[in-house]
Design an enzyme around this catalytic site. Sequence first.
Site, PDB file in Angstrom:
ATOM      1  N   ARG A 104     -24.389 -12.789  36.942  1.00 35.12           N
ATOM      2  CA  ARG A 104     -24.892 -11.713  37.784  1.00 35.12           C
ATOM      3  C   ARG A 104     -25.476 -12.290  39.065  1.00 35.12           C
ATOM      4  NH1 ARG A 104     -30.081  -7.795  36.852  1.00 35.12           N
ATOM      5  NH2 ARG A 104     -31.168  -9.783  36.911  1.00 35.12           N
ATOM      6  N   HIS A 111     -22.984 -10.886  33.839  1.00 35.15           N
ATOM      7  CA  HIS A 111     -24.326 -11.166  33.311  1.00 35.15           C
ATOM      8  C   HIS A 111     -24.229 -12.222  32.216  1.00 35.15           C
ATOM      9  CE1 HIS A 111     -24.954  -7.564  35.619  1.00 35.15           C
ATOM     10  NE2 HIS A 111     -26.216  -7.441  35.285  1.00 35.15           N
ATOM     11  N   HIS A 161       0.851  -1.191   0.000  1.00 34.51           N
ATOM     12  CA  HIS A 161       0.000   0.000   0.000  1.00 34.51           C
ATOM     13  C   HIS A 161       0.880   1.232   0.000  1.00 34.51           C
ATOM     14  CE1 HIS A 161      -2.713  -3.099   1.679  1.00 34.51           C
ATOM     15  NE2 HIS A 161      -3.673  -2.401   1.151  1.00 34.51           N
ATOM     16  N   HIS A 179      -3.884   4.053  -3.525  1.00 31.85           N
ATOM     17  CA  HIS A 179      -4.014   3.423  -2.212  1.00 31.85           C
ATOM     18  C   HIS A 179      -3.222   2.112  -2.135  1.00 31.85           C
ATOM     19  CE1 HIS A 179      -5.975   2.168   1.519  1.00 31.85           C
ATOM     20  NE2 HIS A 179      -6.195   1.002   0.951  1.00 31.85           N
ATOM     21  N   GLU A 190     -17.876   0.665  24.541  1.00 35.99           N
ATOM     22  CA  GLU A 190     -17.141  -0.571  24.829  1.00 35.99           C
ATOM     23  C   GLU A 190     -15.910  -0.712  23.946  1.00 35.99           C
ATOM     24  OE1 GLU A 190     -20.333  -0.438  23.967  1.00 35.99           O
ATOM     25  OE2 GLU A 190     -21.415  -0.981  25.791  1.00 35.99           O
ATOM     26  N   GLY A 245      -3.763  -2.273  11.637  1.00 34.69           N
ATOM     27  CA  GLY A 245      -4.304  -2.726  10.359  1.00 34.69           C
ATOM     28  C   GLY A 245      -5.812  -2.592  10.389  1.00 34.69           C
TER      29      GLY A 245
END
Lengths: 657, 657
Positions: B508, B449, B20, B251, B399, B109
Amino acid sequence: MAHAIRFLTMDACERVGEGHPGTPLGAADTATALYRDHLRHNPADPLWFDRDRVVLSNGHGSMLLYALLHLSGYEPFSLDAIRRFRELGSPCEGHPERAPEHGVEVTTGPLGQGIANAAGMALAEAFLHHRLGPDIVDHRTWAMVGDGCLQEGVGQEVISLAGHLRLGKLTFLWDDNRMTDDGEIGLAQGDDMPARFRLSGWHVEEVDGHDAAAVSAAIIRGKADPRPTMIACRTIIGRGVPGVEGTRAAHSARLLPHHTGAARAALGWPYLAFEVPGDVQTAWREAGRRSLPDYEAWQARVAALPADRRRELDRLREGRLPEGWADALRDYARQAAAGGRAEYGIRISGDLVDRLAAVIPELISGAPDLEGATAHKRSLRPFTSADQGGRYVHYGIREHAMGAMMNGMAAHGGVVPVGVTYLVFSDYLRPTLRLAAMMGLPSLFVFSHDSIGIGRNGPTHQPVEYLASLRAIPNMLTFRPADAVEAAECWELALANRGGPSSLVFARQPLPPVRRDAGENRSARGAYVLEEAEGGAPRVTLLATGSEVALALRAREALQARGVATAVVSMPCWELFERQERAYQHAVLGRGTVRVGVEAAVRLGWDRWLGDGGGFVGMSGYGASGAEDDLWRHFGITAGAIADEAERCLGMASGVT
Amino acid sequence: MAHAIRFLTMDACERVGEGHPGTPLGAADTATALYRDHLRHNPADPLWFDRDRVVLSNGHGSMLLYALLHLSGYEPFSLDAIRRFRELGSPCEGHPERAPEHGVEVTTGPLGQGIANAAGMALAEAFLHHRLGPDIVDHRTWAMVGDGCLQEGVGQEVISLAGHLRLGKLTFLWDDNRMTDDGEIGLAQGDDMPARFRLSGWHVEEVDGHDAAAVSAAIIRGKADPRPTMIACRTIIGRGVPGVEGTRAAHSARLLPHHTGAARAALGWPYLAFEVPGDVQTAWREAGRRSLPDYEAWQARVAALPADRRRELDRLREGRLPEGWADALRDYARQAAAGGRAEYGIRISGDLVDRLAAVIPELISGAPDLEGATAHKRSLRPFTSADQGGRYVHYGIREHAMGAMMNGMAAHGGVVPVGVTYLVFSDYLRPTLRLAAMMGLPSLFVFSHDSIGIGRNGPTHQPVEYLASLRAIPNMLTFRPADAVEAAECWELALANRGGPSSLVFARQPLPPVRRDAGENRSARGAYVLEEAEGGAPRVTLLATGSEVALALRAREALQARGVATAVVSMPCWELFERQERAYQHAVLGRGTVRVGVEAAVRLGWDRWLGDGGGFVGMSGYGASGAEDDLWRHFGITAGAIADEAERCLGMASGVT
């Protein structure tokens, strides 16, 4: 009217002793503005094709939706159902579970998914509006949105893309309560969210979310704007419960009798639990019937359609594919079987989708900035802000938004969404695979570059654990075709699978032909004997998928040359094989023979088929950067290694280790 | 100096026939400004603890990094290594693979990961700067960033959070080339990206990325600002190759001799392939030595530290935990074994982390807006823009950023990152589990949980396929402890596992005690016989994990009462069990007995342990919303169902079906 939502919520939460009252209490006025003044729907016909779509993206506030559906007159959401909120068997589940026939458009709960689903619905609407005309398709998509949806990456992706694509009939009603589960929003966020939307090309309104008239006026201004609209509705979480409202605890407050009692006093609501006074009930039912004239006019327009357009509309809304759609695939399979040429795996899929697109006008393809490498655009023109009849979505480098928008398109109906990316990036959209499977949506995911066979791009781009992790998802079919014939077969099975998503997994590198027949769809049973043993009953059965089937065939030749009768089984879809009768499974697996699995991936799951004493040739760790052939040798995935593993297992079985 | 990067890139890509080149050619001037004028490093000591960290977030442009490392004097990146770019065994892999001892800080990557890693590194630096003092820790983190990194949701998450936390020593050098793989950026993006950063509290500079002096000046201004800095470097992709530069094809252009020839002519570079002229080489080597005085001063300061501070620094930079760190866990296990009380699963983990935090001062906990539900904050004060000595990160509902920032912290070293969320949300950060495992980073993930045992929140929040999908990830340990004793054992094993991540999975709901002994760490072998069969050799062996171990014990009682000698095996960590000797495995699994697996999850993977004729009690699809006890009964995961399944398998084995 909003208080009716509040007290149904409070009473239901109090009864079950849990739930998330914060959102329904806070957003009750905002939602009332939408349902009372704007929503185009018919509670007596929840599946009306030209209805507005509503998504409760902050799904934990599920009682908001259930109260709205109940008050508007959606029958399954009876008072009894609401009384049984969160009980097994009640439609009032902890989070909304997709049941469009009852008025629940999508399953929500995992944050950010709902707004991306909504964007997908708005895209489907825009496309069908363009294709079928404004008389038939002209509705809006509304999403109730919490802070979580906007903090999540998938939410941010969809803000950028929906603005860019100018999905003008999409409206977000943001419940701007400045409180998350951890506490004040300022704990983890300082962004000016209205500005965030503006810079992605949205029309933004900022209003008092407890002033339903103000919200309604903002909605009217939003409708007049060609851009998607975000209405920031400033609210107080848990509004109406003294001592709880405005606090962090309101999010999932346990409401006790003293809370609901104090709320009744504070809000002047002298009614019993689950009681909605007659005038409020009447107002809600009238709101539920507000779109009836539109509904009837639409039905009349549809009835007046020429027969062919009517048939086409019926086909689309029932989710049926056009007559003869599979012919193109079968022709391709016959040509491939006769031609016998190796073809680049993902380009085979691109060829097939190109043919499918020609016969399925509602097929919408797309990829997250991998158009060239995945070859699933071909003749399709792009869907853009200026041309919303295009059938290829440049999602940008946003896999998660792609998956969730595809689910929204599938949930909307009338379109067939296909999305393509590298198999390693399936992890970026994995939450959407699960939700498609849980909702039973026929989203079609194509995953390319499926093994170390990609060569020099190295381990980050070489899947090893992905086939196992895809197969772990209940109610999804995972296909890994071995050659062009199987690819056509698997594509036909995937399209025919209307009750859940399918993942089609392709090599980048050329797949040598392994099938020279193309009459029966042999992939339909999930696994089949590709090559029988010669010279007696098989002593070894090699089980393989995808690019490794060709290797297994070469290993068989080596074993046969050593005098070991060996069969080869191709297993393009484990889930379909799992559904077959025991007798068929036994016949294919060759019980009594030594079985060796071959897949350039981890062993997890394979022991299901290998049985005691079986062997495996595959990967035990990550790949490496190098030339393809070097990698197959380096990782010991060769015909010779397979034959050796079979001999080792035979030796173990006979006690000669 | 920049042209040296360009021609090394072109020559390497031409030689191997792929790669690339677009990014290295475009960003060469920008990177030169950083390395020539600012970067604090010592190529002779790549592991210098107070070095600046550099992340190539757009990892496909790997030749940029390899050229920089080669030119700066990092030995493994010899000319020979560059000549073997993308060959098996070369350090110049297709994408950078973490090797800090060679100068590669993280594997990149998959887009967006690198910038989030960089934010994690900057957080670790800020924390250690606060804790150890500016004499010992005072360095910067630089990330080279492409459009993909900024479009990805994880990138958007980290822009918001890094700005909010005011990670002032973090700088992004955005290669603003307005071209992605599909074509011009406008295909999929209309955002004003500098504005996007500004509204999240970043300092933003916009410069000509081909003007190294301008970039350098912008860096100086950025350093002076207490906010993180984003420098938009306007560049031309593939700069320097006539006919290629500025095009979409740049690219991942395949460079042929005529391209490199034309580039040599155009840029006035009359040197041979892989030749760097002496003066340029000298300039680069001098740049590589620019920080030597800083390095030596730092070494002198460290040498002058009091012995206890010196020991502490050595401990941190070597990644060793404090002496006696495990005592707290062992005390807890002993108390739990003696106490015999059921405890909420995730709260056990919270108790343990609370104790660990008291003895491991570099432990940094955090969660994505689930502080209350996951209980892993306790006494820790938050890490905020105003208090960067805090040890609990409120990640917001992000998250993915959490996982990737934890990996950045672990890669930085000197801190022990712990992150907690619900098991269903592990899918949102799954790409980071894979990268932690691939990089060998000891990130500690806690997932709560873990089954239908959560009850009423319903199927979106009930994991069923997650244990299988976690176990599929090579080089990660997945623990699912059965009670408080096993929890302490598993936490000890996870912390001791320095060569890869660990996932600790907790219920939980309360976990009844199953272990009454706490001397030996029985979880260390992955699986062990918890309860032997009574009255003879076992005819049935029940294999279970987590909350289902207690169920298996009750099923054993039922079976023993029916006269079936039954053993129970607890399997808290499959990966550790897989490493044991065959004889131990056989002894535990009880070959010759009927084996039944018990886990409230899908069967995938279990057949590895069950063998022919084994049984399984678990889930085959998604969960439901309802009271916990109703769900266990509804899905048939009860002691009675386990006993019945064992009897059924015994019947099959004896031919009496």
